[in-house]
Write an enzyme that holds these catalytic residues in place. Structure first.
Site, PDB file in Angstrom:
ATOM      1  N   GLU A 189       5.371 -16.857 -14.928  1.00 42.00           N
ATOM      2  CA  GLU A 189       5.441 -16.108 -16.179  1.00 42.00           C
ATOM      3  C   GLU A 189       4.390 -15.025 -16.285  1.00 42.00           C
ATOM      4  OE1 GLU A 189       5.601 -19.388 -15.866  1.00 42.00           O
ATOM      5  OE2 GLU A 189       7.683 -19.756 -16.443  1.00 42.00           O
TER       6      GLU A 189
ATOM      7  N   HIS B 298      10.107 -26.888 -25.170  1.00 36.66           N
ATOM      8  CA  HIS B 298      11.325 -26.109 -25.380  1.00 36.66           C
ATOM      9  C   HIS B 298      11.641 -25.952 -26.864  1.00 36.66           C
ATOM     10  CE1 HIS B 298      11.686 -27.373 -21.198  1.00 36.66           C
ATOM     11  NE2 HIS B 298      12.707 -26.578 -21.006  1.00 36.66           N
TER      12      HIS B 298
HETATM   13  C1  LIG Z   1       6.097 -22.936 -16.529  1.00 41.12           C
HETATM   14  C2  LIG Z   1       7.575 -23.159 -16.576  1.00 41.12           C
HETATM   15  N1  LIG Z   1       8.414 -22.118 -16.513  1.00 41.12           N
HETATM   16  C3  LIG Z   1       9.751 -22.288 -16.591  1.00 41.12           C
HETATM   17  C4  LIG Z   1      10.286 -23.543 -16.721  1.00 41.12           C
HETATM   18  C5  LIG Z   1      11.805 -23.726 -16.842  1.00 41.12           C
HETATM   19  N2  LIG Z   1      12.280 -24.426 -15.634  1.00 41.12           N
HETATM   20  C6  LIG Z   1      12.406 -25.762 -15.615  1.00 41.12           C
HETATM   21  S1  LIG Z   1      12.755 -26.338 -14.095  1.00 41.12           S
HETATM   22  C7  LIG Z   1      12.818 -24.786 -13.434  1.00 41.12           C
HETATM   23  C8  LIG Z   1      13.074 -24.619 -11.969  1.00 41.12           C
HETATM   24  C9  LIG Z   1      12.078 -25.425 -11.161  1.00 41.12           C
HETATM   25  O1  LIG Z   1      12.328 -25.316  -9.800  1.00 41.12           O
HETATM   26  P1  LIG Z   1      11.534 -26.170  -8.740  1.00 41.12           P
HETATM   27  O2  LIG Z   1      10.065 -26.024  -8.949  1.00 41.12           O
HETATM   28  O3  LIG Z   1      12.050 -25.810  -7.404  1.00 41.12           O
HETATM   29  O4  LIG Z   1      11.856 -27.701  -9.066  1.00 41.12           O
HETATM   30  P2  LIG Z   1      13.278 -28.424  -9.053  1.00 41.12           P
HETATM   31  O5  LIG Z   1      13.870 -28.271 -10.408  1.00 41.12           O
HETATM   32  O6  LIG Z   1      14.086 -27.799  -7.984  1.00 41.12           O
HETATM   33  O7  LIG Z   1      12.959 -29.846  -8.779  1.00 41.12           O
HETATM   34  C10 LIG Z   1      12.563 -23.835 -14.424  1.00 41.12           C
HETATM   35  C11 LIG Z   1      12.563 -22.387 -14.218  1.00 41.12           C
HETATM   36  C12 LIG Z   1       9.378 -24.610 -16.793  1.00 41.12           C
HETATM   37  N3  LIG Z   1       9.799 -25.873 -16.946  1.00 41.12           N
HETATM   38  N4  LIG Z   1       8.038 -24.408 -16.714  1.00 41.12           N
END
Ligand SMILES: Cc1ncc(C[n+]2csc(CCOP(=O)(O)OP(=O)(O)O)c2C)c(N)n1
Ligand SMILES: Cc1ncc(C[n+]2csc(CCOP(=O)(O)OP(=O)(O)O)c2C)c(N)n1
Ligand SMILES: [Mg+2]
Ligand SMILES: [Mg+2]
Lengths: 345, 349, 349, 345
Positions: B80, B149
């Site tokens: 972000e 959220h």
């Molecule tokens: C700081 C932050 N930004 C955005 C989000 C929204 N978000 C939740 S999961 C996700 C993707 C995460 O991807 P990854 O780290 O590869 O983990 P995975 O879900 O594949 O286990 C996003 C963008 C969040 N939870 N936290």
């Protein structure tokens, strides 16, 4: 599109992964799978508002966590580490309560479980693992911290800061990245510059290893080595478990918008449970009776978790106020009176 | 200038000449506004986590990448601070960036870039580097979502010199405010009330942004016994409360603040001068919330008219809770009506 | 409980039994308080950028590494988010961390860890993971420093559920509040008024933290015509303004708020019930500043007594400026006295 | 303690650094040195409240920036890039005004100068460079962004996020780290895990080079190569210029608390100006007359800057309000009236 690499052939490259461990991992991976299936069903039934599946990542989670010592180590999960929770003996009804939205962090005791509260900030808990590990060394303890994060999380500043801190302090931390190829709708190619999370480790002067995250033995071995190193005072390391998120990001997601069903199918065929079972059948560490019994136990356990979480009482409104402070304030007590008089159901 | 509000409930006005009125949800209205600015201004860029192929987790950017290309509408890696930092640099290269942060609670990692950079670059450069950035932030609670959220960061942003902040409460205003924000040459944080994404209403996409200047509030329901002030999803709740009150013969005026910075202090004072009583309602925790600012502005400007202290009905001073507790955390209609009653019954001791 | 304030000006009290009174600057008093807690509680740790060999850019941690060792007092790499994140992890391993962020404006990169993690971990874990962290933050302006070195973040922190916030105004209180903050089992942001670091005053280092509970304000000067409310460096300015006013026969009561969360609402109301008029003074920009909260609390609790709306004298809604403009940005004595005059002359229209 | 590595011997490793360029760099490095000295004097006289010296980093700054094209490139400085400003032709009185605290960002026009306003947030401007570069490519331009940061800044999350973004987007950015061995009181050993900032580049799949930052020719060559690469659409790279902060962090600092005077002396002996002069004398690109003239010009320029900044008028109070918004608000106009009536001197 990414396709899975073939299963390695030849002599067993993981001699440390003996029959007992294989059986334990298989049982817990299967249990995680069955709980996961129950959870998806609960979401469809409207019991869970949403759910994030670990399907396909059972080996990365269970076999890695099986290397932890639940007496002295401490795991810092994201929101997807159900298999780690299971392997560490966390109360699974309490864990699943988070997905029923009963309490964000879950209803288990993170300190007693040595498994921190579920954390939804991508990257956020990783510096906690470093702090915990620095604190462990300061008090002369021999525990290690295990920091979980995803491929997407690897882009966050906190991950970098945490790795640099850990390496500067030679803190006993294992950075455990489950690279499941997708961060919601964004694939590795547009997320992880250079293509490898493990390759980042070198820049901090620490070991980084990429392992087949669907191969329980490989994951276990890499994790055990990293923990050994950390325990011996040699500092942190980074493991990148290459795996795949076969389900959508969450039950609210729609993968058809951004990825190829073919890719999903290919990875479903590299199911970590199938792989482990084939290996155990081959080396004799599991026979039909074992697999049958494992299946029955997993189902039973999953049903118990399902029933437990479905019937768990909703938290009382007083919980809104109870845990804000250890030393309560008059203002919060006043607000609780407002709640009592004007809101309480 | 006059501080009085220029618009009664949008729905009450007839369609303007050239109006293209369609029924749409707020999420569609925002999508339509993004289409308008992407079409009309070649310098606009839309980016953020999952805004491309996926079309955003709420489908607000649905189809934009397809229709405007992956150069104008693109995904970012998951970081972000860099998203906002990139917007600052893009603005310095002549673009008009419209970054999205996926959820309220994930704006925190970007706060340094928002406060220390985005909000100040124009000042720091003595006006040489304009920052026409519109930061879209799905905001507020009410959808039983996971932790982080459901939060309300307006007090934080409103306190930051150099930022402007707005929050729509219905599809029409969502459209208008977004077009207006993007056209504004200053950085604007545009807070989208997630809980209101889905309700459909007629939207006139020819409605100019210019017909209500930045900083103007709206009276959505006139009344004479007390003024309710709210923004985002709480506007709807206040309108409901006003319905109930009307059954008891209490006529509540409902003001949709819309702009959380600058705040329409004159408009608020004008309303309260008529009603002599005010209740401000917000989702964010009470202490140091924007309700304190609204209350202070009203009190400073209409002290003589006020028959009772401005009441605040807000979230409690607790972290935003999970599902079943959410309805007990958010201001309820009962709490709003209790506050109305307190203000009506107030007697100077 | 009574909300009345228990202490008149600290200097007016005689030394307590066992008192060890020395003349020291606030910066020395904070150093002394750190020594006290490092000595008395083996779980305390002091860390941050340049706090070790250098002793901090303001020498607040001078000699601590030498005297308590590099395990208890240590430098970190230059990364504020990790500093706070590390504190969270250390607390989870049983430590009582006292991290420093070098300057107010560099707390922004740590806001995510402060708001989403530090302030919530206890809540998220349903009380299993206490967060007895004291975050030291050299704060506020008045020293003609570079950009980002003169800011006031109290409104941001006070709005965050799960945080407590305090700011001393003199050496004695700096000592007492820091010991109290460290002993508190909740996370406390301790804001140090840099502009007051150097003035020397007698400090009794045996003064218990317990003699004034968390959240209690102090009347530093009694008066009957109006109440001035301030914290940090503005307390001193209000005392000066009160001196001037006294020359004109206007007796101002000066309240040092001390705790910015929780705020001593009862104490404020008690003072204003006597004086019937209040002016709140702070350095942070006016809009959505903590003055709005103070004004709202006072108005809610003492509306009947108030003869005029609570006046706010604050920084302007502009980024904190450089040297020569700093004195024109910060509330001046003239502005404070003008506000006093307005409140005294106020007539209900 | 760190000691400088010896000057490389043997045949000239930098054939691209011809006599004209050497003379230009020498002149500007010397001018930067003299302005720096004037600035330290102004601080002692109380004209500047504080000052951050670039002494010892003149080669890293001037010779690197000399590779930039001031027509199309854009530099994003920290608070210590006075030599870069000079090389880009920034109005130096306007630059120095920041140190007299007349205006935080300086009084020069950053857009016209293609040198962003001074930035005091360590790491903060680096993502701006990436955004600028992404924007440059989007509009089909051929400019490059140059992002300056220090060894201490390399620990900040923003640096990581920015590098990852740049490499994912193949943006034309050069990340230019002046590793002057110290971040205020903290040396590389306790700041940069692994010991090399340049080594971080590999983790993002981009080139990373460490160069002798006191060797103008080496710095120039590395920078020119990185810019060429970026301009050709091959994406970002990282340069680590190894140098030394011979002065205290700022005039308010006291190095005796944390570092060895011996170390400082050793590095003073590796003065980049001395090195460049020796080289130019050896290869004939500078004779006594040139050095004499350079000295006179540098002094003259430094004195002009000193006089200009000392006598520059203080900003008017209306400036407090003038630049907050492009589209002013009524509330700010109201506050300006308060200022006018109650504060205006
Ligand atoms: C700081 C932050 N930004 C955005 C989000 C929204 N978000 C939740 S999961 C996700 C993707 C995460 O991807 P990854 O780290 O590869 O983990 P995975 O879900 O594949 O286990 C996003 C963008 C969040 N939870 N936290
Ligand atoms: C985000 C942030 N944190 C802390 C500071 C305070 N600070 C100013 S300079 C500095 C050291 C910077 O070291 P480095 O990046 O190596 O740059 P150098 O000063 O050596 O040029 C610190 C800690 C700051 N300016 N910004
Ligand atoms: Mg992933
Ligand atoms: Mg440095």
């Amino acid at each position: 599109m990414t396709t899975p690499s073939p299963t390695p052939a030849g002599p067993d490259p993981h001699p440390g992964f003996g029959p007992d461990l294989a059986r334990r991992c298989y049982r817990e991976m299967l249990t995680a799978r069955r709980i996961d299936e129950e959870a998806i069903a609960l979401q469809r039934q409207g019991v869970f508002p949403a759910y994030v599946s670990l399907r396909g990542q059972e080996a990365a989670q269970v076999a890695g966590a099986a290397a932890l010592d639940a007496e002295r180590d401490f795991a810092f999960p994201t929101y997807r580490e159900m298999g780690v929770a299971l392997a560490l003996g966390v109360d699974m009804v309490g864990y699943m309560a988070s997905h029923r939205a009963l309490w964000h962090g879950g209803l288990y005791d993170p300190m007693a479980s040595r498994f921190s509260s579920l954390n939804a900030v991508v990257g956020g808990p990783v510096p906690h693992a470093v702090g915990w590990a620095v604190g462990e060394r300061l008090r002369g303890g021999t525990g290690c911290a295990m920091a979980y994060f995803g491929d997407g999380a690897s882009s966050e500043g906190d991950i970098h800061e945490a790795m640099n801190f850990a390496a500067v302090y030679r803190a006993p931390v294992v950075f455990f990245c489950q690279n499941n190829r997708w961060a919601l709708s964004v694939p590795n190619e547009r997320q992880v510059a250079g293509g490898s999370v493990a390759a980042r480790a070198q820049g901090y002067g620490m070991p980084g290893t990429a392992v087949d995250g669907n191969d329980a033995a490989a994951v276990h071995r890499a994790t055990a080595q990293a923990l050994e190193r950390a325990r011996a005072g040699q500092g942190p390391s980074l493991i990148e478990a290459l795996t795949y998120r076969v389900e959508p990001h969450s039950t609210s997601d729609d993968t058809s918008r951004y990825r190829d069903a073919e890719e999903e199918r290919a990875w479903r065929d590299r199911d970590p449970l199938t792989l482990l079972r084939a290996r155990m059948e081959a080396d004799g560490s599991g026979d039909a009776a074992f697999f049958e019994q494992a299946e029955q136990e997993a189902r039973k356990r999953a049903e118990a978790v399902r029933d437990g979480v479905s019937t768990a009482p909703e938290p009382d409104g007083t919980d809104l106020f109870a845990h804000v402070f250890r030393e309560p304030t008059e203002e919060l007590a006043r607000q609780q009176r407002v709640w009592y008089e004007e809101v309480r159901p | 200038m006059t501080g009085t509000m220029t618009e009664a409930a949008g729905a009450a006005r007839g369609p303007a000449a050239g109006a293209v009125t369609r029924e749409m949800s707020m999420q569609q209205a925002i999508n339509a506004a993004l289409r308008t600015v992407l079409e009309q201004d070649p310098d606009t860029l839309v980016f953020g986590e999952d805004v491309g192929a996926l079309g955003g987790v709420f489908r607000v950017t649905d189809g934009l990448q397809r229709d405007f290309g992956a150069e104008r509408v693109f995904d970012t890696p998951l970081a972000e601070s860099a998203i906002v930092g990139m917007a600052v640099g893009l603005a310095m290269n002549g673009w008009r960036p419209i970054p999205e942060l996926q959820f309220d609670g994930f704006a925190y990692p970007a706060v340094d870039q928002i406060v220390n950079q985005l909000a100040r670059m124009h000042y720091r450069s003595r006006g040489a580097a304009p920052m026409p950035v519109t930061l879209r932030l799905p905001s507020f609670g009410g959808i039983q979502a996971p932790e982080h959220h459901g939060e309300s960061l307006e007090a934080l942003f409103a306190h930051v010199p150099g930022l402007k902040v707005c929050a729509p409460s219905d599809p029409q205003d969502a459209y208008r405010l977004l077009v207006q924000s993007v056209r504004c040459d200053d950085p604007v944080v545009y807070m989208e009330p997630k809980a209101r994404y889905w309700e459909r209403r007629p939207v006139d996409t020819a409605a100019g942004a210019g017909d209500m200047p930045v900083g103007r509030s709206r009276v959505l329901r006139p009344g004479r016994h007390a003024t309710l002030v709210a923004w985002g999803a709480m506007v709807h709740r206040c309108l409901q409360a006003a319905e109930y009150a009307a059954e008891d013969g209490v006529e509540l005026e409902v003001v949709d603040l819309r702009w959380l910075k600058p705040i329409d202090a004159e408009g608020l004072a004008a309303s309260v001068s008529r009603t002599r009583r005010a209740v401000v309602v917000h989702e964010a925790p009470l202490t140091a919330g924007l309700g304190a600012e609204v209350g202070s502005l009203v009190t400073e400007r209409a002290f003589g008219a006020l028959a009772a202290p401005v009441e605040r009905v807000a979230g409690f001073d607790v972290p935003y809770p999970a599902g079943p507790l959410e309805p007990q955390y958010l201001p309820t209609i009962d709490r709003i009506l209790s506050a109305v009653q307190r203000t009506l019954e107030y007697e100077r001791p």
